[in-house]
Design a protein around this motif. Structure first.
Motif, PDB file in Angstrom:
ATOM      1  N   GLY A  78       0.822  -1.211   0.000  1.00  0.00           N
ATOM      2  CA  GLY A  78       0.000   0.000   0.000  1.00  0.00           C
ATOM      3  C   GLY A  78       0.851   1.254   0.000  1.00  0.00           C
ATOM      4  O   GLY A  78       0.531   2.238  -0.679  1.00  0.00           O
ATOM      5  N   SER A  79       1.959   1.223   0.750  1.00  0.00           N
ATOM      6  CA  SER A  79       2.873   2.364   0.746  1.00  0.00           C
ATOM      7  C   SER A  79       3.494   2.569  -0.633  1.00  0.00           C
ATOM      8  O   SER A  79       3.618   3.713  -1.098  1.00  0.00           O
ATOM      9  CB  SER A  79       3.967   2.139   1.792  1.00  0.00           C
ATOM     10  N   LEU A  80       3.848   1.466  -1.310  1.00  0.00           N
ATOM     11  CA  LEU A  80       4.434   1.582  -2.646  1.00  0.00           C
ATOM     12  C   LEU A  80       3.422   2.108  -3.660  1.00  0.00           C
ATOM     13  O   LEU A  80       3.768   2.909  -4.533  1.00  0.00           O
ATOM     14  CB  LEU A  80       4.962   0.217  -3.085  1.00  0.00           C
ATOM     15  N   VAL A  81       2.168   1.668  -3.543  1.00  0.00           N
ATOM     16  CA  VAL A  81       1.131   2.166  -4.452  1.00  0.00           C
ATOM     17  C   VAL A  81       0.943   3.671  -4.259  1.00  0.00           C
ATOM     18  O   VAL A  81       0.823   4.427  -5.234  1.00  0.00           O
ATOM     19  CB  VAL A  81      -0.192   1.410  -4.218  1.00  0.00           C
ATOM     20  N   CYS A  82       0.943   4.122  -3.010  1.00  0.00           N
ATOM     21  CA  CYS A  82       0.789   5.556  -2.754  1.00  0.00           C
ATOM     22  C   CYS A  82       1.983   6.350  -3.285  1.00  0.00           C
ATOM     23  O   CYS A  82       1.816   7.446  -3.832  1.00  0.00           O
ATOM     24  CB  CYS A  82       0.619   5.799  -1.257  1.00  0.00           C
ATOM     25  N   GLN A  83       3.195   5.794  -3.151  1.00  0.00           N
ATOM     26  CA  GLN A  83       4.365   6.473  -3.707  1.00  0.00           C
ATOM     27  C   GLN A  83       4.287   6.547  -5.230  1.00  0.00           C
ATOM     28  O   GLN A  83       4.624   7.579  -5.828  1.00  0.00           O
ATOM     29  CB  GLN A  83       5.631   5.736  -3.293  1.00  0.00           C
ATOM     30  N   GLY A  84       3.854   5.441  -5.855  1.00  0.00           N
ATOM     31  CA  GLY A  84       3.670   5.474  -7.305  1.00  0.00           C
ATOM     32  C   GLY A  84       2.595   6.456  -7.711  1.00  0.00           C
ATOM     33  O   GLY A  84       2.709   7.149  -8.733  1.00  0.00           O
ATOM     34  N   PHE A  85       1.554   6.549  -6.901  1.00  0.00           N
ATOM     35  CA  PHE A  85       0.475   7.504  -7.167  1.00  0.00           C
ATOM     36  C   PHE A  85       0.999   8.933  -7.123  1.00  0.00           C
ATOM     37  O   PHE A  85       0.705   9.750  -8.012  1.00  0.00           O
ATOM     38  CB  PHE A  85      -0.627   7.292  -6.133  1.00  0.00           C
ATOM     39  N   ASP A  86       1.770   9.247  -6.082  1.00  0.00           N
ATOM     40  CA  ASP A  86       2.298  10.608  -5.923  1.00  0.00           C
ATOM     41  C   ASP A  86       3.353  10.936  -6.969  1.00  0.00           C
ATOM     42  O   ASP A  86       3.598  12.116  -7.254  1.00  0.00           O
ATOM     43  CB  ASP A  86       2.885  10.768  -4.523  1.00  0.00           C
ATOM     44  N   ASP A  87       3.986   9.900  -7.527  1.00  0.00           N
ATOM     45  CA  ASP A  87       5.051  10.121  -8.498  1.00  0.00           C
ATOM     46  C   ASP A  87       4.509  10.437  -9.891  1.00  0.00           C
ATOM     47  O   ASP A  87       5.251  10.921 -10.745  1.00  0.00           O
ATOM     48  CB  ASP A  87       5.942   8.876  -8.556  1.00  0.00           C
TER      49      ASP A  87
ATOM     50  N   LEU B 120      -7.533   1.046   1.910  1.00  0.00           N
ATOM     51  CA  LEU B 120      -7.617   2.183   2.838  1.00  0.00           C
ATOM     52  C   LEU B 120      -6.585   3.249   2.489  1.00  0.00           C
ATOM     53  O   LEU B 120      -6.874   4.453   2.566  1.00  0.00           O
ATOM     54  CB  LEU B 120      -7.406   1.682   4.269  1.00  0.00           C
ATOM     55  N   ASP B 121      -5.373   2.823   2.086  1.00  0.00           N
ATOM     56  CA  ASP B 121      -4.342   3.797   1.699  1.00  0.00           C
ATOM     57  C   ASP B 121      -4.691   4.496   0.392  1.00  0.00           C
ATOM     58  O   ASP B 121      -4.482   5.704   0.240  1.00  0.00           O
ATOM     59  CB  ASP B 121      -2.985   3.092   1.559  1.00  0.00           C
ATOM     60  N   VAL B 122      -5.229   3.732  -0.554  1.00  0.00           N
ATOM     61  CA  VAL B 122      -5.507   4.290  -1.875  1.00  0.00           C
ATOM     62  C   VAL B 122      -6.725   5.203  -1.846  1.00  0.00           C
ATOM     63  O   VAL B 122      -6.801   6.176  -2.606  1.00  0.00           O
ATOM     64  CB  VAL B 122      -5.709   3.139  -2.894  1.00  0.00           C
ATOM     65  N   GLN B 123      -7.660   4.902  -0.954  1.00  0.00           N
ATOM     66  CA  GLN B 123      -8.913   5.661  -0.934  1.00  0.00           C
ATOM     67  C   GLN B 123      -8.674   7.148  -0.704  1.00  0.00           C
ATOM     68  O   GLN B 123      -9.375   7.993  -1.269  1.00  0.00           O
ATOM     69  CB  GLN B 123      -9.827   5.095   0.148  1.00  0.00           C
ATOM     70  N   SER B 124      -7.667   7.476   0.092  1.00  0.00           N
ATOM     71  CA  SER B 124      -7.388   8.894   0.354  1.00  0.00           C
ATOM     72  C   SER B 124      -6.781   9.589  -0.857  1.00  0.00           C
ATOM     73  O   SER B 124      -6.798  10.819  -0.932  1.00  0.00           O
ATOM     74  CB  SER B 124      -6.426   9.014   1.545  1.00  0.00           C
ATOM     75  N   ARG B 125      -6.259   8.802  -1.824  1.00  0.00           N
ATOM     76  CA  ARG B 125      -5.635   9.392  -3.006  1.00  0.00           C
ATOM     77  C   ARG B 125      -6.638   9.571  -4.155  1.00  0.00           C
ATOM     78  O   ARG B 125      -6.357  10.324  -5.096  1.00  0.00           O
ATOM     79  CB  ARG B 125      -4.488   8.513  -3.507  1.00  0.00           C
TER      80      ARG B 125
ATOM     81  N   THR C  74      -7.200  12.462  -8.017  1.00  0.00           N
ATOM     82  CA  THR C  74      -7.318  12.258  -9.462  1.00  0.00           C
ATOM     83  C   THR C  74      -8.384  13.168 -10.055  1.00  0.00           C
ATOM     84  O   THR C  74      -8.221  13.680 -11.173  1.00  0.00           O
ATOM     85  CB  THR C  74      -7.652  10.796  -9.767  1.00  0.00           C
ATOM     86  N   ILE C  75      -9.462  13.384  -9.316  1.00  0.00           N
ATOM     87  CA  ILE C  75     -10.507  14.293  -9.795  1.00  0.00           C
ATOM     88  C   ILE C  75      -9.969  15.716  -9.878  1.00  0.00           C
ATOM     89  O   ILE C  75     -10.185  16.428 -10.871  1.00  0.00           O
ATOM     90  CB  ILE C  75     -11.740  14.210  -8.875  1.00  0.00           C
ATOM     91  N   LYS C  76      -9.257  16.126  -8.842  1.00  0.00           N
ATOM     92  CA  LYS C  76      -8.653  17.459  -8.849  1.00  0.00           C
ATOM     93  C   LYS C  76      -7.622  17.583  -9.972  1.00  0.00           C
ATOM     94  O   LYS C  76      -7.541  18.613 -10.650  1.00  0.00           O
ATOM     95  CB  LYS C  76      -8.005  17.731  -7.492  1.00  0.00           C
ATOM     96  N   MET C  77      -6.850  16.516 -10.202  1.00  0.00           N
ATOM     97  CA  MET C  77      -5.827  16.526 -11.242  1.00  0.00           C
ATOM     98  C   MET C  77      -6.458  16.653 -12.625  1.00  0.00           C
ATOM     99  O   MET C  77      -5.989  17.414 -13.473  1.00  0.00           O
ATOM    100  CB  MET C  77      -5.004  15.233 -11.153  1.00  0.00           C
ATOM    101  N   PHE C  78      -7.538  15.899 -12.859  1.00  0.00           N
ATOM    102  CA  PHE C  78      -8.188  15.970 -14.167  1.00  0.00           C
ATOM    103  C   PHE C  78      -8.890  17.309 -14.357  1.00  0.00           C
ATOM    104  O   PHE C  78      -8.945  17.839 -15.471  1.00  0.00           O
ATOM    105  CB  PHE C  78      -9.183  14.828 -14.320  1.00  0.00           C
ATOM    106  N   SER C  79      -9.429  17.868 -13.281  1.00  0.00           N
ATOM    107  CA  SER C  79     -10.049  19.190 -13.381  1.00  0.00           C
ATOM    108  C   SER C  79      -9.004  20.239 -13.776  1.00  0.00           C
ATOM    109  O   SER C  79      -9.284  21.129 -14.593  1.00  0.00           O
ATOM    110  CB  SER C  79     -10.707  19.558 -12.053  1.00  0.00           C
TER     111      SER C  79
END
Length: 433
Positions: free
Chosen positions: A203-212, A237-242, A246-251
């Motif tokens: 989950g930590s790695l997915v969040c780091q990839g998400f932020d990257d 649970l970790d991904v849900q906060s991210r 994505t909505i803000k990013m696409f906006s």
């Protein structure tokens, strides 16, 4: 005396049926165990094993449904037919269904306790193998982004750790399908503790990839690559906060596209023949292609937000965020931008300027969009009341529905989008009526 003898005979028949059912269950469980080989269930080909377990579970569930259909209903009717006097007395009770089935009243747990325990063990084994299938997909995971190579190596470390833990758990010499085998429960608890640690790391790695990543398409591709691993509770649970990011990013991407569009329109207004287009394209065709490329730039990510065929848990969470105000705002912005680009393509292809009436129409697009959405909601609510209301409820609502029909007739004949006094009305309460 006669009544007591009949009751004793009835109890003996029920006991015989119970013994017969237990023998049938024992034969079914024995056949399933022979089919699956409980000592080698984790040591064969994973795809073949999961197919065999699914088949066994479906057969066990089918037997349970057949029991419910025949034993609970048809056998009860048979007893009722054999004792018409008792049946006549029972039908005068307030609970006719309970009286009719009183002849078959012993709890299912007396018959199916071993059967249900075996079925539950099959579900546990099936869940472990499905988890193994998903984690084994991490072997060739390649992440993009600035730190993609480093994160890919870390994911590979999680894969190797899972292989080690899974090998320790599955290399045993006991019966994995015996519900009374406490050694299996002990080893499963230890394995789940190890998996909890791996879930937190992954989950930590997915969040780091998400932020990257700074591109919505790349984020969705990364999450699709992880597959059902994303649905594990700790990772979810970790991904849900991210997900709202994505909505803000696409906006923000829509805002950038709008700036590109406005800059192109200003250039075209000052010098219609000097609009930059792709090489080897004529003026009109180049401008149309440019507009279509902008459409593709925002339509591909948006379609990833709305994929009904995908049933992943994180996509379900994403749909919930899309229904919130920020998600609704992003969808409205996207529809506005797409309509603007499509209309621009059409007018450029025809070589015409946008007429003043069309410009006026576009300036009021928000108002017309609200009118259209409210009208769609009104139609949905009206049809729901008409089609799903019971006769009793329809009779109670007849007066109100006649008033609505009279208003609708006036709306169909006299009202238009520019009628005086046409206010934007919220029909949100209609869904609860």
């Amino acid at each position: 005396m006669m009544m007591m003898m009949m009751m004793m005979m009835l109890m003996m028949m029920m006991m015989m049926m119970m013994m017969t059912m237990m023998m049938i269950e024992w034969l079914i469980i024995k056949t399933c165990r022979s089919f699956l080989d409980p000592f080698e269930v984790f040591k064969g080909e994973i795809e073949e094993t999961i197919h065999k377990i699914q088949k066994a579970i479906s057969i066990l569930k089918y037997f349970r449904s057949i029991y419910a259909q025949y034993a609970k209903h048809r056998v009860a009717k048979m007893f009722a037919a054999a004792h018409p006097q008792q049946n006549t007395t029972d039908t005068n009770n307030s609970d006719g269904e309970q009286a009719a089935t009183a002849a078959w009243s012993f709890p299912d747990e007396l018959v199916f306790y071993k059967f249900d325990a075996f079925l539950q063990r099959l579900h546990v084994v099936k869940g472990i193998i499905e988890m193994a299938i998903e984690f084994l997909k991490l072997e060739k995971m390649e992440l993009s982004g600035v730190n993609g190579k480093m994160l890919s190596m870390s994911v590979g470390g999680v894969y190797e750790a899972f292989q080690q833990h899974f090998k320790i758990f599955t290399e045993n010499n006991y019966d994995n399908l015996d519900p009374t085998n406490h050694l299996f429960d002990r080893d499963l608890q230890r394995f789940e503790e190890k998996m909890a640690d791996l879930d937190r790391n992954l989950g930590s790695l997915v969040c780091q990839g998400f932020d990257d990543l700074d591109n919505v398409e790349d984020i969705f591709k990364m999450m699709d690559c992880f597959g059902n691993v994303m649905d594990r509770p700790a990772i979810q649970l970790d991904v849900q906060s991210r997900l709202p990011v994505t909505i803000k990013m696409f906006s923000a991407e829509l805002d950038r596209v709008k700036l590109v569009y406005d800059a192109q329109m200003q250039t075209r207004a000052s010098n219609p023949n000097g609009v930059p287009v792709q090489r080897n394209f004529p003026s009109v065709a180049g401008q149309v292609k440019w507009a279509r490329e902008l459409c593709a730039r925002i339509s591909r990510p948006y379609n990833m937000f709305c994929q009904p065929e995908q049933q992943d848990e994180w996509r379900t969470d994403m749909k919930k965020f899309m229904e919130q105000p920020r998600g609704q705002e992003m969808q409205a912005k996207y529809k506005e931008m797409m309509q603007l680009l499509q209309n621009t393509c059409q007018f450029w292809a025809l070589g015409r300027e946008i007429p003043p009436r069309a410009k006026e129409m576009f300036e009021n697009v928000d108002m017309y969009l609200k009118y259209s959405q409210n009208l769609d909601l009104l139609v949905t609510c009206y049809n729901r009341i008409q089609l799903s209301s019971s006769p009793t409820l329809s009779a109670l609502l007849r007066g109100e529905m006649e008033q609505i029909d009279s208003l609708l007739v006036r709306a169909e004949t006299n009202l238009n989008w520019k009628s005086a006094g046409l206010n934007v009305v919220s029909f949100k309460k209609c869904g609860a009526t």
